[in-house]
Design a protein around this motif. Structure first.
Motif, PDB file in Angstrom:
ATOM      1  N   ASN A 280       1.259 -12.279 -12.078  1.00  0.00           N
ATOM      2  CA  ASN A 280       0.106 -11.773 -12.825  1.00  0.00           C
ATOM      3  C   ASN A 280      -0.753 -10.810 -11.997  1.00  0.00           C
ATOM      4  O   ASN A 280      -1.877 -10.485 -12.375  1.00  0.00           O
ATOM      5  CB  ASN A 280      -0.767 -12.902 -13.377  1.00  0.00           C
ATOM      6  N   PHE A 281      -0.240 -10.340 -10.866  1.00  0.00           N
ATOM      7  CA  PHE A 281      -0.905  -9.254 -10.140  1.00  0.00           C
ATOM      8  C   PHE A 281      -0.867  -7.995 -10.996  1.00  0.00           C
ATOM      9  O   PHE A 281       0.139  -7.688 -11.640  1.00  0.00           O
ATOM     10  CB  PHE A 281      -0.177  -8.973  -8.823  1.00  0.00           C
ATOM     11  N   TYR A 282      -1.964  -7.258 -11.005  1.00  0.00           N
ATOM     12  CA  TYR A 282      -1.931  -5.947 -11.645  1.00  0.00           C
ATOM     13  C   TYR A 282      -2.799  -4.967 -10.875  1.00  0.00           C
ATOM     14  O   TYR A 282      -3.712  -5.355 -10.141  1.00  0.00           O
ATOM     15  CB  TYR A 282      -2.338  -6.009 -13.117  1.00  0.00           C
ATOM     16  N   ALA A 283      -2.445  -3.694 -11.017  1.00  0.00           N
ATOM     17  CA  ALA A 283      -3.171  -2.628 -10.324  1.00  0.00           C
ATOM     18  C   ALA A 283      -3.561  -1.561 -11.324  1.00  0.00           C
ATOM     19  O   ALA A 283      -2.850  -1.311 -12.307  1.00  0.00           O
ATOM     20  CB  ALA A 283      -2.310  -2.027  -9.219  1.00  0.00           C
ATOM     21  N   MET A 284      -4.694  -0.933 -11.071  1.00  0.00           N
ATOM     22  CA  MET A 284      -5.155   0.183 -11.881  1.00  0.00           C
ATOM     23  C   MET A 284      -5.409   1.389 -10.992  1.00  0.00           C
ATOM     24  O   MET A 284      -5.901   1.252  -9.863  1.00  0.00           O
ATOM     25  CB  MET A 284      -6.414  -0.189 -12.655  1.00  0.00           C
ATOM     26  N   THR A 285      -5.077   2.564 -11.517  1.00  0.00           N
ATOM     27  CA  THR A 285      -5.253   3.822 -10.806  1.00  0.00           C
ATOM     28  C   THR A 285      -6.300   4.657 -11.519  1.00  0.00           C
ATOM     29  O   THR A 285      -6.390   4.641 -12.755  1.00  0.00           O
ATOM     30  CB  THR A 285      -3.917   4.589 -10.746  1.00  0.00           C
ATOM     31  N   ALA A 286      -7.070   5.398 -10.758  1.00  0.00           N
ATOM     32  CA  ALA A 286      -8.119   6.239 -11.343  1.00  0.00           C
ATOM     33  C   ALA A 286      -7.539   7.195 -12.378  1.00  0.00           C
ATOM     34  O   ALA A 286      -6.515   7.831 -12.150  1.00  0.00           O
ATOM     35  CB  ALA A 286      -8.832   7.017 -10.251  1.00  0.00           C
ATOM     36  N   ARG A 297     -14.408   7.210  -8.030  1.00  0.00           N
ATOM     37  CA  ARG A 297     -14.192   7.633  -6.649  1.00  0.00           C
ATOM     38  C   ARG A 297     -13.067   6.817  -6.007  1.00  0.00           C
ATOM     39  O   ARG A 297     -12.261   7.343  -5.265  1.00  0.00           O
ATOM     40  CB  ARG A 297     -15.477   7.476  -5.838  1.00  0.00           C
ATOM     41  N   ILE A 298     -13.060   5.517  -6.283  1.00  0.00           N
ATOM     42  CA  ILE A 298     -12.025   4.654  -5.714  1.00  0.00           C
ATOM     43  C   ILE A 298     -10.719   4.906  -6.458  1.00  0.00           C
ATOM     44  O   ILE A 298     -10.675   4.879  -7.696  1.00  0.00           O
ATOM     45  CB  ILE A 298     -12.439   3.180  -5.801  1.00  0.00           C
ATOM     46  N   GLN A 299      -9.648   5.140  -5.722  1.00  0.00           N
ATOM     47  CA  GLN A 299      -8.381   5.514  -6.339  1.00  0.00           C
ATOM     48  C   GLN A 299      -7.655   4.338  -6.976  1.00  0.00           C
ATOM     49  O   GLN A 299      -7.097   4.456  -8.067  1.00  0.00           O
ATOM     50  CB  GLN A 299      -7.460   6.152  -5.281  1.00  0.00           C
ATOM     51  N   THR A 300      -7.663   3.173  -6.321  1.00  0.00           N
ATOM     52  CA  THR A 300      -6.844   2.056  -6.783  1.00  0.00           C
ATOM     53  C   THR A 300      -7.632   0.753  -6.795  1.00  0.00           C
ATOM     54  O   THR A 300      -8.352   0.442  -5.838  1.00  0.00           O
ATOM     55  CB  THR A 300      -5.610   1.874  -5.872  1.00  0.00           C
ATOM     56  N   LEU A 301      -7.474   0.001  -7.885  1.00  0.00           N
ATOM     57  CA  LEU A 301      -8.032  -1.335  -7.997  1.00  0.00           C
ATOM     58  C   LEU A 301      -6.866  -2.319  -8.041  1.00  0.00           C
ATOM     59  O   LEU A 301      -6.026  -2.247  -8.953  1.00  0.00           O
ATOM     60  CB  LEU A 301      -8.871  -1.483  -9.269  1.00  0.00           C
ATOM     61  N   ASN A 302      -6.794  -3.200  -7.075  1.00  0.00           N
ATOM     62  CA  ASN A 302      -5.750  -4.230  -7.045  1.00  0.00           C
ATOM     63  C   ASN A 302      -6.362  -5.566  -7.462  1.00  0.00           C
ATOM     64  O   ASN A 302      -7.243  -6.090  -6.766  1.00  0.00           O
ATOM     65  CB  ASN A 302      -5.147  -4.361  -5.650  1.00  0.00           C
ATOM     66  N   PHE A 303      -5.919  -6.106  -8.587  1.00  0.00           N
ATOM     67  CA  PHE A 303      -6.424  -7.391  -9.069  1.00  0.00           C
ATOM     68  C   PHE A 303      -5.438  -8.474  -8.648  1.00  0.00           C
ATOM     69  O   PHE A 303      -4.336  -8.574  -9.197  1.00  0.00           O
ATOM     70  CB  PHE A 303      -6.614  -7.353 -10.583  1.00  0.00           C
TER      71      PHE A 303
END
Length: 629
Positions: A280-286, A297-303
């Motif tokens: 259930n890891f997920y990542a979001m990109t700007a 401003r932040i390129q990547t969010l790692n949940f």
């Protein structure tokens, strides 16, 4: 769950009021081991302090954000079924990709945020039966197409199609309300939506409760019944149902969340770039084409997922997470977090917390017993909110007393909402049972000796010899839910009331022990403790505690409540919703629990406008405003 049916979302922790930013910035001062158990035992409204914005913003980098254990997102389409609905799905997952028509909160203030809303505030006319909405210019989808009035109409048509298939397909649904109350919804031009209502509604309620749940969807990309199918006229109900069926099926397939081109068309600041169905890891990109007020401003969010609060906290303390919530069990280690380079801040959320009661459980006459107000009063007398808050094994001082559906700081509530209508008093609980025909056997089995429906009898449908037995399922993480549930069961045992407790995951509870979402399982549970409801700024409980509400998890039904809710929804007198809050406070649709502070810790290398961090206790994230120094 619905967090949000009458726009409520289930929350995994308590939800209280959001304070004005000026009230948040002071904090409590001492957030160390002793302060946790001492200075806040009366129920402070904030925990720690909000740091001012600092450093020089720079673009790029990655932020690692901890997910709540067992509460990951499993649904993408912003028409969320009750079985999937939670603040983690709607606020921390979908909202980053798909912006609602009207956003709230505004910092820590429980109101619509004009800056982050896609439209200007609506105009009401024709005695509040016509609503005109003007979309702001400049907002586009990531493929370059503008966000238009037709995208709002598309959402409405899909919601109607979803509900025709099954009323449980949209957690925001209450029969007779949105979209049943719409006579028509028209895109009168590319930027204007005109809604004709079948009857007049309170403008405050319709805006903050109904329209905040409207999420424009990309009609020019999604209005099809298959991946390679043609664009369909979604005004045709058959077409709308075919489109909804296609989107709903894709939205239930986590293995394809990051790869399906559907979900790459977004209008929010981030888009999904990775999703691991196993962990259930997920990542979001700007979203580089985001056209909102602040480019990310932040390129990547790692949940990052976790199986327990302890595992999450250990990673936080080791510096392996940029930000995470801090469970009440770890409040005593806040000083260590600060020494490790973290800011720590918490406050209650807009909402309330409780032990849910199931009025549809016919097992051993649970429904008949819980249907008696005096029984619910007796049970509430067994909950020691001040003691729970002070206890190092429960809230560790990081909570506030709460006894109703709105906090005392709400402009709609009476200050009495913070006063216990049935304070902790086991002797009063025993007296209530004995006055109504029960033979109380401490640590044994209390039984009904005077059956009947009279004022000194057990109540209609409760036979002679009936015992009081409930099961109570609690959320397995955080351990707070176990401690609260066990303490409650222990007090009940002293009065001969048997309450068996057992853990379940958050996802299991909201999907299965939820009468509207899983009516076939209504006989499996009597009580549950999983957190609470988040609420919209206008705190009527329509959809949550009215008899036909799709978010009425425990099937509570009370004619007076229905009458008061209708007055809150259709009138424009604030005293109506105040009367509703007061009635529910004493009528006990649930058993009230303290509102825990939702505490966040984030590295001091992360900064941004102070008000964006003030909103964290609501579980609402606005990471496009953050930056790494």
């Amino acid at each position: 769950m619905n967090g949000v049916r009458a726009r409520r979302a289930l929350a995994a922790a308590v939800l209280v009021t959001l304070l004005p930013l000026s009230a948040c910035s002071g904090g409590t001062g001492d957030t160390g081991d002793q302060g946790a158990a001492a200075g806040r035992t009366q129920g402070s409204q904030t925990f720690g302090e909000l740091p001012p914005e600092s450093g020089t913003p720079k673009d790029g980098g990655a932020v690692d954000i901890a997910q709540q254990p067992g509460a990951g997102p499993y649904y993408v389409l912003p028409i969320v079924p009750g079985a999937f609905n939670s603040t983690y799905v709607t606020y921390q997952f979908q909202r980053l990709m798909y912006r609602p028509l009207y956003w709230f909160p505004e910092g820590a203030s429980p109101k619509v945020n004009p800056q982050l809303s896609l439209a200007e505030l609506p105009e009401f006319s024709d005695e509040n039966k016509t609503v005109t909405i003007k979309l702001k210019p400049g907002y586009t989808w990531s493929d370059g197409n503008p966000v238009e009035a037709g995208d709002v109409v598309f959402f409405v048509n899909l919601v109607k199609a979803a509900l025709r298939k099954n009323a449980a397909n949209w957690a925001g649904y209450t029969p007779g309300q949105f979209p049943d109350n719409l006579d028509s919804v028209t895109a009168t031009d590319a930027s204007t939506v005109t809604i004709k209502l079948k009857e007049a509604y309170n403008p405050e309620w319709f805006t903050t409760d109904q329209l905040t749940s409207v999420v424009p969807l990309p009609a020019k990309q999604w209005a099809r019944a298959s991946a390679d199918g043609p664009i369909l006229d979604h005004a045709d109900p058959e077409n709308a149902e075919a489109i909804y069926t296609y989107l709903d099926k894709a939205s239930r397939d986590p293995a394809t969340f990051a790869s399906n081109p559907l979900w790459q068309t977004v209008n929010g600041p981030y888009r999904l770039s990775a999703f691991d169905v196993t962990t259930n890891f997920y990542a979001m990109t700007a979203n580089e084409k985001y056209t909102g007020p602040q480019k990310p401003r932040i390129q990547t969010l790692n949940f990052r997922p976790f199986t327990s609060e302890t595992a999450k906290f250990n990673q936080l303390l080791s510096g392996n997470l940029t930000m995470a919530t801090v469970d009440q069990a770890h409040v005593g280690q806040v000083r260590a977090l600060k020494a490790a380079g973290y800011h720590v801040y918490g406050a209650p959320r807009l909402g309330f917390n409780f032990i849910m009661l199931n009025f549809k459980d016919t097992t051993d006459n649970v429904d008949k017993i819980l249907g008696q107000l005096y029984v619910r009063q007796a049970l509430q007398h067994l909950i020691d909110q001040p003691g729970y808050i002070a206890s190092k094994g429960m809230y560790n001082g990081a909570a506030a007393e709460s006894y109703g559906t709105a906090p005392a700081t709400s402009p709609y509530a009476s200050p009495d909402v913070a006063t216990a209508p049935y304070p902790y008093d086991p002797a009063a609980a025993r007296k209530l049972l004995e006055e109504h025909g029960w033979k109380v056997v401490p640590n044994g089995a209390t039984t009904c000796e005077r059956p009947g429906s009279g004022p000194t009898e057990c109540g209609e449908g409760i036979p002679r010899g009936q015992t009081i037995r409930f099961n109570l399922f609690y959320r397995s993480e955080p351990q707070l839910h176990s401690a609260v549930s066990t303490a409650f069961a222990s007090e009940a045992r002293k009065l001969g009331i048997s309450i068996s407790v057992a853990p379940k995951t958050f996802s299991f509870l909201i999907q299965n022990y939820n009468v509207p979402a899983a009516p076939d399982k209504a006989g499996e549970w009597a009580m549950s403790t999983w957190g609470g409801f988040s609420i919209t700024p206008y705190p009527t409980m329509t959809g949550t505690f009215d008899s036909e509400g799709s978010g009425n998890v425990g099937a509570y039904s009370d004619a007076k409540t229905d009458e008061l809710i209708r007055a809150s929804v259709h009138g424009d007198d604030r005293d109506a919703v105040k009367a509703e809050i007061e009635h529910l406070r004493t009528n006990l649709p649930v058993l009230w629990l303290p509102n825990a502070h939702t505490i966040w810790a984030w590295k001091d290398t992360l900064s941004g406008p102070q008000e964006t961090f003030a909103a964290l206790p609501t579980t609402v994230l606005t990471p496009e405003y953050w930056y790494l120094k």
